[in-house]
Design an enzyme around this catalytic site. Structure first.
Site, mmCIF file in Angstrom:
data_model
loop_
_atom_site.group_PDB
_atom_site.id
_atom_site.type_symbol
_atom_site.label_atom_id
_atom_site.label_comp_id
_atom_site.label_asym_id
_atom_site.label_seq_id
_atom_site.Cartn_x
_atom_site.Cartn_y
_atom_site.Cartn_z
ATOM 1 N N HIS A 353 0.834 -1.212 0.000
ATOM 2 C CA HIS A 353 0.000 0.000 0.000
ATOM 3 C C HIS A 353 0.868 1.260 0.000
ATOM 4 C CE1 HIS A 353 -3.724 2.221 1.322
ATOM 5 N NE2 HIS A 353 -2.815 3.056 1.803
ATOM 6 N N GLU A 354 1.815 1.319 0.943
ATOM 7 C CA GLU A 354 2.612 2.547 1.085
ATOM 8 C C GLU A 354 3.543 2.762 -0.105
ATOM 9 O OE1 GLU A 354 1.514 4.414 3.238
ATOM 10 O OE2 GLU A 354 0.454 2.955 4.460
#
EC number: 3.4.11.14
Length: 920
Positions: A353-354
């Site tokens: 995600h990041e």
């Protein structure tokens, strides 16, 4: 930014501890009288927004040269800012964002001219702004704004703050770390703190020489500080053009592991001292992920390095600061011996995600917070694509449906939901939209869009978008335009129906056999948690619909775009004995209600597994939601649940478990709670016996997750054999004879606590104190609320606010108590009221306050409780949680309605089952 506090697939079981976000139900009254009820409680509309103005555009930054000197003992910092700025139109003042900072001196030096000292600093604390007044007019052109200032290293987990940690020798120390999203860079230095006001940054940190200093870019110089031989000045390379909320710096003590991605990017994972080993899994994931995104977007990662660092005190799950991604320890660190399978999966998803944000959010940034969903929804979708690439054995897309898709639908069926795109003004409103709509509904509609366009055109459109807007800002419409150009499909027209209006449709379908063909009659209405939509102007959606048949359950026989309220569709060559199903793969963001004949033909596909797992899950979840909304009877759903006796799939069981958890919470308000526990034991016993306690040769990741889920469910329900074995294994674990495997710890801890006494709780608290790993501490914290005695519940609540529990984890402990039992729910609510000042002061303005409220009150099912909750928050305002409070009160009323409507028929069904048990 990642908000979850537990693995996504466990989000509703662990993170939203105890009862998954509870039901959205009907007030047994008609819909219109229910609306009157909501209005009488003041729950039907959000309060008016506070007036707000964005920063004036007359002066803007080009580059920030920023030097900060944190004091890790006094918890203060000194700052020196020299910002290269452009005056666009003549003015005698500069308005910037500034919060909790004292400006000592400020001046402006026009290029080639004399310095002009500011004569006044007017702080507008409410709007977090400062106006610097100058004695003469600043003329258009470039110049340098110089500001000396001081600030506090706060303990609120936002801005530039202090994070407590313990050294290997047991000494308590503090690191200085940052969390700026959404609007907290202004707590570290005066700045133009809006995502569209981008600039470059030259950052220097003056720090003790025995500390690690990190920022977005690589270190280019490290030299002794003139006044103090124990201090050094660390200078970092200039950043690309970027938004303030993505700036980061960390000063503390860390070890690291390092590698290079195949594209030559230096990747490091920073861990607490002595725990470098625990960074290796995340390092491996990050090194695989960067090239995956580079290939997918066809745009290289733009920085020379990326650091991933574990922060002790951290409110979110993780934060995508460009080149320096910060994480909770539990979202980054994996101990090969003591981490469970769900933790490994969570770390993989959060890293995915990041790192997706490094392109989507950091390289191209939303123009304003209204478009936050674009950042978060996209990253919440592509993290699954990335993990599926790295770990195909996780079957992660099926888990997406249970973790994100259904969670978003639960929230979005409420009257107090909101559209994906929300007009945001005042900073206090921003935190409110970091919720399941921005993240999970956002991800779900992007998944639907990807399926509608096809992967090839989707990738092409993404590349066009990132290339066109790199180092700039964009709005939702810009992405639609790129995808429309790539695919030739009416993307904006379709997607505006999903992002600009709240809610989603219920598709009703009935079928008629006409010779060798099947005629389907489809109609759409808005799906409401409170029952059938009866308003005048029913919203409409453009719905991509897929239709499959039993001839090939894994392939769409037909795809259509439903762009009107009603449609007839003819499926050619479908035999009378074949079933027909809508929403193949549960990809379309809608619920389906089948005619009774169509549903009847689909049910054998659950028992004989001829329906694919994600379709079995979707069918069951739709039925459960229809029952919660009073459209069908809950008893009908219980009958369907019994058909899952042969189910092998972890995620299907996970969703079933969530829904039975919701029902158990509801029925804890009755005197036949034990009967629903008997039902749970009957449903879960066969799979429990098949799995056993110990892994078998050839088992993998999903078997480990399933075993933990099933044993936890059986243990909590009081299944005799499970309880006895859990107690035996717990005793051996505590005595050091046979340490429990990480995957069995949560279910065993939960079981012995639920059916234990004060001694059990004391042992558990001792294990908590001894645990060296945050994952183990969190595992224990989440189950403490299972204890049943009022006296012990009080002890757990007191523990939640003690020094033993990290500030961000207090929420899990209180939420666990509220979700553990009927008495726990009342005790947790009283505890929050009694300790409101301390709790609010700790989490003010952040999303943790919303989570605390949601976990604590949403399980109530008595009308008057909605009024009590509303009244409490009227006299104890929590501006950033206003929408959550509205949603919780609505849920309480809906729970009460469900109970009134279905409790008696559920009771009769469970009694009848007892009298004549069903044969498998």
């Amino acid at each position: 930014m990642w908000l979850a506090a537990a693995a996504p697939s466990l989000a509703r079981r662990l993170l939203f501890l105890g009862p998954p976000p509870p039901p959205l139900l009907l007030l047994l009254l008609s819909r219109s009288s229910r609306r009157r009820r909501l209005h009488s409680l003041g729950l039907a509309a959000m309060p008016e927004k506070r007036p707000f103005e964005r920063l004036p555009a007359d002066v803007c930054p080009i580059n920030y040269s920023l030097c900060l000197k944190p004091d890790l003992l006094d918890f203060t910092f000194e700052g020196k800012l020299e910002a290269s700025a452009q005056v666009r139109q003549a003015t005698n003042q500069i308005v910037m964002n500034c919060a909790d900072i004292d400006i000592i001196t400020a001046s402006y030096v026009p290029e080639g001219d004399e310095e002009i000292h500011a004569t006044g600093f007017n702080y507008q604390n409410e709007d977090e702004k400062v106006t610097l007044s100058f004695p003469s007019t600043l003329q258009p052109g470039t110049g340098t704004l110089k500001i000396d200032f001081v600030g506090e290293l706060n303990d609120k987990m936002k801005g530039f703050y202090r994070s407590k940690y313990t050294t290997p020798s047991g000494e308590v120390r503090y690191a200085a770390v940052t969390q700026f999203e959404a609007t907290d860079a202004r707590r570290a230095f005066p700045c133009w703190d809006e995502p569209a006001i981008k600039a470059t940054f030259d950052i220097s940190l003056v720090v003790p020489k025995d500390r690690v200093a990190l920022s977005n870019m690589n270190v280019i110089d490290r030299k002794p500080y003139p006044d103090d031989e124990n201090v050094v000045e660390v200078k970092f390379a200039r950043t690309p053009v970027m938004s303030t909320y993505l700036v980061a710096f960390v000063v503390g003590e860390y070890d690291f592991v390092e590698t290079r991605s195949k594209d030559g990017v230096c990747v490091r994972v920073y861990t607490p001292v002595g725990k470098a080993e625990q960074g290796k899994f995340a390092l491996e994931v990050a090194a695989k992920t960067l090239p995956f995104y580079k290939d997918y977007f066809n745009v290289p990662y733009p920085l020379p390095k990326i650091d991933l660092i574990a922060i002790a005190d951290f409110a979110a799950g993780a934060m995508e600061n460009w080149g320096l991604v910060t994480y909770r320890e539990t979202a980054l660190l994996i101990d090969p011996k003591n981490s469970c399978s769900s933790s490994r999966q969570w770390v993989a998803l959060v890293v995915g995600h990041e790192l997706a944000h490094q392109w989507f959010g950091n390289l191209v940034t939303m123009e304003w917070w209204t478009h936050l969903w674009l950042n978060e929804g996209f990253a919440s979708w592509i993290e699954y694509l990335c993990v599926d690439h790295c770990f195909p054995e996780y079957d992660i897309w099926t888990q997406f449906v249970s973790a994100d898709y259904t969670r978003a639908q639960e929230l979005d069926a409420l009257d107090n939901s909101h559209p994906i795109e929300v007009s945001v003004g005042h900073p206090s409103e921003v935190d409110e939209i970091f919720d399941a709509i921005s993240y999970s509904k956002g991800a779900s509609v992007i998944r639907m869009l990807h399926d509608y366009i096809g992967d090839k055109d989707f990738k092409k459109g993404m590349n066009m978008y990132l290339t066109k807007f790199q180092q700039k800002n964009a709005a939702t419409e810009d992405l639609w335009e790129s995808l429309e150009n790539a695919s030739g499909k009416p993307i904006a027209a379709v997607m505006n129906t999903w992002t600009k209006q709240m809610g989603f449709p219920l598709i009703y379908v009935e079928a008629e056999q006409i010779e060798d063909d099947r005629l389907l009659r489809l109609s759409q209405r808005k799906f409401c948690a409170s029952g059938p939509y009866v308003g005048e102007d029913c919203p409409q959606w453009m719905v991509p619909i897929t239709i499959s048949t039993s001839e090939d359950s894994s392939r769409a026989k037909m795809k259509i775009l439903m762009d009107k309220p009603e449609m007839n569709v003819v499926l050619k060559d479908v035999k009378p004995d074949q079933w027909v199903k809508l929403n193949l793969g549960t990809v379309g963001f809608y619920r389906t209600q089948y005619s009774s004949a169509m549903l009847e033909s689909l049910l054998p596909g659950i028992r004989d597994l001829s329906l694919p797992p994600v379709d079995r899950l979707g069918l069951q979840n739709d039925l459960f939601s229809l029952a919660r909304a009073g459209i069908i009877s809950t008893v009908e759903v219980l009958k369907v649940m019994e058909a899952f006796v042969n189910e092998p799939n972890y995620t299907v069981w996970s969703d079933l478990s969530c829904n039975l958890g919701i029902l158990s919470t509801l029925l804890s308000h009755t005197d036949f709670y034990e009967e629903i526990q008997e039902f749970v034991k009957d449903v879960f016993s066969p799979i429990g016996e098949r799995l056993g306690w110990d892994p078998k040769p050839g088992e993998g990741h999903l078997d480990a997750l399933l075993r933990g889920l099933v044993l936890g469910k059986l243990g909590k329900a009081g299944h005799k054999a499970t309880l006895e074995e859990a107690r035996r294994r717990f005793k051996d674990h505590v005595e050091g004879k046979q340490i429990l495997s990480a995957d069995l710890r949560s279910p065993v801890y939960l079981t012995v606590l639920k059916h234990g006494d004060g001694t059990t709780l004391d042992i558990m608290l001792k294990l908590h104190k001894q645990a060296d790993m945050q994952e183990e501490k969190n595992r224990i914290e989440r189950v403490l609320g299972a204890t049943l005695s009022p006296e012990l519940i009080q002890k757990v609540l007191t523990f939640a606010l003690s020094e033993e529990v990290r500030p961000q984890d207090t929420v899990s402990v209180i939420g666990g108590v509220a979700g553990g039992s009927k008495h726990g729910r009342k005790a947790a609510w009283k505890f929050i009221k009694d300790n409101w000042e301390e709790l609010y002061n700790r989490y003010q303005g952040g999303f943790l306050i919303s989570r605390l409220i949601k976990l604590s009150v949403e399980g109530f099912a008595v009308d008057k409780m909605a009024g009590e909750v509303k009244a409490f928050f009227e006299s104890h305002p929590a501006p950033s949680a206003e929408r959550t409070i509205q949603q919780c009160c609505e849920n309480i009323l809906l729970n009460a309605a469900w109970l009134k409507r279905d409790a008696e028929s559920i009771h009769q069904y469970l009694l009848q089952r007892k009298a004549s048990p069903p044969t498998a």
